[in-house]
Design a protein around this motif. Structure first.
Motif, PDB file in Angstrom:
ATOM      1  N   ALA A   8       5.957 -25.716  46.437  1.00  0.00           N
ATOM      2  CA  ALA A   8       5.308 -24.397  46.363  1.00  0.00           C
ATOM      3  C   ALA A   8       5.560 -23.597  47.643  1.00  0.00           C
ATOM      4  O   ALA A   8       5.734 -22.380  47.596  1.00  0.00           O
ATOM      5  N   LEU A   9       5.598 -24.282  48.786  1.00  0.00           N
ATOM      6  CA  LEU A   9       5.867 -23.601  50.052  1.00  0.00           C
ATOM      7  C   LEU A   9       7.292 -23.025  50.039  1.00  0.00           C
ATOM      8  O   LEU A   9       7.502 -21.867  50.408  1.00  0.00           O
ATOM      9  N   ILE A  10       8.241 -23.821  49.587  1.00  0.00           N
ATOM     10  CA  ILE A  10       9.639 -23.368  49.514  1.00  0.00           C
ATOM     11  C   ILE A  10       9.758 -22.187  48.550  1.00  0.00           C
ATOM     12  O   ILE A  10      10.403 -21.181  48.865  1.00  0.00           O
ATOM     13  N   ALA A  11       9.099 -22.281  47.403  1.00  0.00           N
ATOM     14  CA  ALA A  11       9.123 -21.178  46.429  1.00  0.00           C
ATOM     15  C   ALA A  11       8.486 -19.924  47.032  1.00  0.00           C
ATOM     16  O   ALA A  11       8.992 -18.815  46.852  1.00  0.00           O
ATOM     17  N   GLY A  12       7.406 -20.101  47.779  1.00  0.00           N
ATOM     18  CA  GLY A  12       6.711 -18.973  48.393  1.00  0.00           C
ATOM     19  C   GLY A  12       7.572 -18.246  49.407  1.00  0.00           C
ATOM     20  O   GLY A  12       7.603 -17.010  49.445  1.00  0.00           O
ATOM     21  N   GLY A  17       7.420 -14.604  50.965  1.00  0.00           N
ATOM     22  CA  GLY A  17       6.100 -14.854  51.537  1.00  0.00           C
ATOM     23  C   GLY A  17       6.161 -15.376  52.962  1.00  0.00           C
ATOM     24  O   GLY A  17       7.229 -15.711  53.486  1.00  0.00           O
ATOM     25  N   LEU A  18       4.987 -15.457  53.580  1.00  0.00           N
ATOM     26  CA  LEU A  18       4.839 -15.967  54.938  1.00  0.00           C
ATOM     27  C   LEU A  18       4.311 -17.395  54.827  1.00  0.00           C
ATOM     28  O   LEU A  18       3.324 -17.644  54.128  1.00  0.00           O
ATOM     29  N   VAL A  19       4.977 -18.333  55.506  1.00  0.00           N
ATOM     30  CA  VAL A  19       4.607 -19.745  55.420  1.00  0.00           C
ATOM     31  C   VAL A  19       4.495 -20.339  56.825  1.00  0.00           C
ATOM     32  O   VAL A  19       4.954 -19.744  57.803  1.00  0.00           O
ATOM     33  N   SER A  20       3.892 -21.527  56.881  1.00  0.00           N
ATOM     34  CA  SER A  20       3.844 -22.261  58.137  1.00  0.00           C
ATOM     35  C   SER A  20       4.153 -23.719  57.843  1.00  0.00           C
ATOM     36  O   SER A  20       3.717 -24.260  56.824  1.00  0.00           O
ATOM     37  N   PHE A  21       4.931 -24.336  58.743  1.00  0.00           N
ATOM     38  CA  PHE A  21       5.260 -25.758  58.582  1.00  0.00           C
ATOM     39  C   PHE A  21       5.456 -26.381  59.960  1.00  0.00           C
ATOM     40  O   PHE A  21       5.726 -25.684  60.934  1.00  0.00           O
ATOM     41  N   PRO A  22       5.301 -27.707  60.043  1.00  0.00           N
ATOM     42  CA  PRO A  22       5.472 -28.390  61.321  1.00  0.00           C
ATOM     43  C   PRO A  22       6.930 -28.390  61.757  1.00  0.00           C
ATOM     44  O   PRO A  22       7.836 -28.366  60.920  1.00  0.00           O
ATOM     45  N   THR A  31       9.403 -16.779  57.650  1.00  0.00           N
ATOM     46  CA  THR A  31       9.680 -15.993  56.451  1.00  0.00           C
ATOM     47  C   THR A  31      11.179 -15.718  56.406  1.00  0.00           C
ATOM     48  O   THR A  31      11.912 -16.053  57.332  1.00  0.00           O
ATOM     49  N   LEU A  32      11.620 -15.088  55.337  1.00  0.00           N
ATOM     50  CA  LEU A  32      13.032 -14.700  55.234  1.00  0.00           C
ATOM     51  C   LEU A  32      13.351 -13.716  56.366  1.00  0.00           C
ATOM     52  O   LEU A  32      12.513 -12.873  56.704  1.00  0.00           O
ATOM     53  N   PRO A  33      14.570 -13.775  56.938  1.00  0.00           N
ATOM     54  CA  PRO A  33      14.915 -12.884  58.054  1.00  0.00           C
ATOM     55  C   PRO A  33      14.676 -11.403  57.757  1.00  0.00           C
ATOM     56  O   PRO A  33      14.162 -10.679  58.611  1.00  0.00           O
ATOM     57  N   GLU A  34      14.981 -10.959  56.538  1.00  0.00           N
ATOM     58  CA  GLU A  34      14.817  -9.542  56.218  1.00  0.00           C
ATOM     59  C   GLU A  34      13.349  -9.144  56.031  1.00  0.00           C
ATOM     60  O   GLU A  34      13.033  -7.971  55.910  1.00  0.00           O
ATOM     61  N   ARG A  35      12.451 -10.132  56.019  1.00  0.00           N
ATOM     62  CA  ARG A  35      11.010  -9.868  55.869  1.00  0.00           C
ATOM     63  C   ARG A  35      10.261 -10.129  57.189  1.00  0.00           C
ATOM     64  O   ARG A  35       9.047 -10.299  57.216  1.00  0.00           O
ATOM     65  N   ALA A  36      10.996 -10.162  58.292  1.00  0.00           N
ATOM     66  CA  ALA A  36      10.440 -10.523  59.598  1.00  0.00           C
ATOM     67  C   ALA A  36       9.245  -9.657  60.009  1.00  0.00           C
ATOM     68  O   ALA A  36       8.392 -10.104  60.780  1.00  0.00           O
ATOM     69  N   GLU A  37       9.155  -8.434  59.480  1.00  0.00           N
ATOM     70  CA  GLU A  37       8.021  -7.574  59.853  1.00  0.00           C
ATOM     71  C   GLU A  37       6.690  -8.224  59.472  1.00  0.00           C
ATOM     72  O   GLU A  37       5.661  -7.940  60.086  1.00  0.00           O
ATOM     73  N   LEU A  38       6.685  -9.116  58.483  1.00  0.00           N
ATOM     74  CA  LEU A  38       5.462  -9.832  58.100  1.00  0.00           C
ATOM     75  C   LEU A  38       4.925 -10.661  59.270  1.00  0.00           C
ATOM     76  O   LEU A  38       3.711 -10.768  59.461  1.00  0.00           O
ATOM     77  N   ILE A  39       5.835 -11.278  60.021  1.00  0.00           N
ATOM     78  CA  ILE A  39       5.428 -12.096  61.173  1.00  0.00           C
ATOM     79  C   ILE A  39       4.846 -11.207  62.262  1.00  0.00           C
ATOM     80  O   ILE A  39       3.783 -11.501  62.810  1.00  0.00           O
ATOM     81  N   PHE A  40       5.539 -10.107  62.577  1.00  0.00           N
ATOM     82  CA  PHE A  40       5.034  -9.194  63.616  1.00  0.00           C
ATOM     83  C   PHE A  40       3.627  -8.711  63.258  1.00  0.00           C
ATOM     84  O   PHE A  40       2.740  -8.662  64.104  1.00  0.00           O
ATOM     85  N   ALA A 119      10.764 -29.814  58.505  1.00  0.00           N
ATOM     86  CA  ALA A 119      11.353 -28.492  58.747  1.00  0.00           C
ATOM     87  C   ALA A 119      12.778 -28.428  58.204  1.00  0.00           C
ATOM     88  O   ALA A 119      13.153 -27.454  57.546  1.00  0.00           O
ATOM     89  N   GLN A 120      13.572 -29.479  58.433  1.00  0.00           N
ATOM     90  CA  GLN A 120      14.957 -29.476  57.951  1.00  0.00           C
ATOM     91  C   GLN A 120      15.013 -29.466  56.428  1.00  0.00           C
ATOM     92  O   GLN A 120      15.867 -28.804  55.843  1.00  0.00           O
ATOM     93  N   THR A 121      14.101 -30.175  55.779  1.00  0.00           N
ATOM     94  CA  THR A 121      14.043 -30.191  54.313  1.00  0.00           C
ATOM     95  C   THR A 121      13.789 -28.784  53.780  1.00  0.00           C
ATOM     96  O   THR A 121      14.451 -28.325  52.848  1.00  0.00           O
ATOM     97  N   ILE A 122      12.812 -28.114  54.386  1.00  0.00           N
ATOM     98  CA  ILE A 122      12.469 -26.747  53.961  1.00  0.00           C
ATOM     99  C   ILE A 122      13.659 -25.815  54.207  1.00  0.00           C
ATOM    100  O   ILE A 122      14.091 -25.088  53.305  1.00  0.00           O
TER     101      ILE A 122
END
Length: 193
Positions: A8-12, A17-22, A31-40, A119-122
């Motif tokens: 579900a995290l990978i699909a998100g 979407g904005l996700v967090s992982f170890p 997030t996807l590079p083109e959606r970086a404004e979500l992080i800011f 992280a590598q799996t994701i």
């Protein structure tokens, strides 16, 4: 609660979407590079603090940088020695990097391959992601998925049983290529020779 399975995290993240992982250093907000404004926006982060492009393997990241044949050889030697690991390289950006990754200086991009199986799996399934530490800008990095879930309730985080890996709790070392040598911008877990 926004704790989800790995799938579900990978699909998100794939749907923007904005996700967090170890990771091997501190948990990432991604997030996807083109959606970086979500992080800011989520971090209340200043536009002059660029994000890092994290990938599963170095080969996934090379299209985002540009340099001479000689420079690539130097970069490859460093990467062979320290990746996967807690070293972020700031290199000249190719035109594939969305400007929103580094709004004030789109000519460079920080890249890293984390030494973390989760992280590598994701990243292997999403492609390179725009990342930074999970915390409000200027605050200490959050180190558990529970803390991240509390501070960023809309961010997808992994179910706790999926996060058995331990992180260093130290940020990555950031080294910028000056055209002839490395300049350490932030000393972290790795000491560059």
């Amino acid at each position: 609660m926004t704790k989800v399975s790995l799938e579900a995290l990978i699909a998100g993240v794939r749907t923007g979407g904005l996700v967090s992982f170890p990771t091997d250093t501190v948990p990432a907000l991604a997030t996807l590079p083109e959606r970086a404004e979500l992080i800011f926006a989520a971090k209340q982060r200043s536009q002059d603090k660029p994000l890092i492009l994290m990938g599963a393997i170095a080969e996934d990241l090379w299209p985002y940088v540009k340099g001479s044949e000689e420079e690539y050889q130097i970069w490859q030697q460093v990467v062979s020695k320290y990746w996967p690991g807690a070293l972020t390289l700031v290199l000249p950006a190719s035109n594939r990097v969305p400007q929103v990754m580094n709004p004030n200086d789109p000519t460079t991009i920080g890249i890293r391959v984390p030494n973390s199986a989760i992280a590598q799996t994701i990243l292997a399934q999403t492609g390179p992601l725009a990342t930074t530490s999970a915390n409000f800008s200027g605050q200490p990095a959050l180190l558990t998925m529970a803390e991240i879930d509390a501070q960023f309730p809309t961010v997808l985080t992994l179910e706790s049983n999926a996060t058995a890996e331990t992180s260093l709790g130290l940020p990555s070392t950031v080294a910028k290529w000056t055209g002839e040598s490395w300049q350490i911008l932030r000393q972290g877990a790795v000491s560059l020779d």
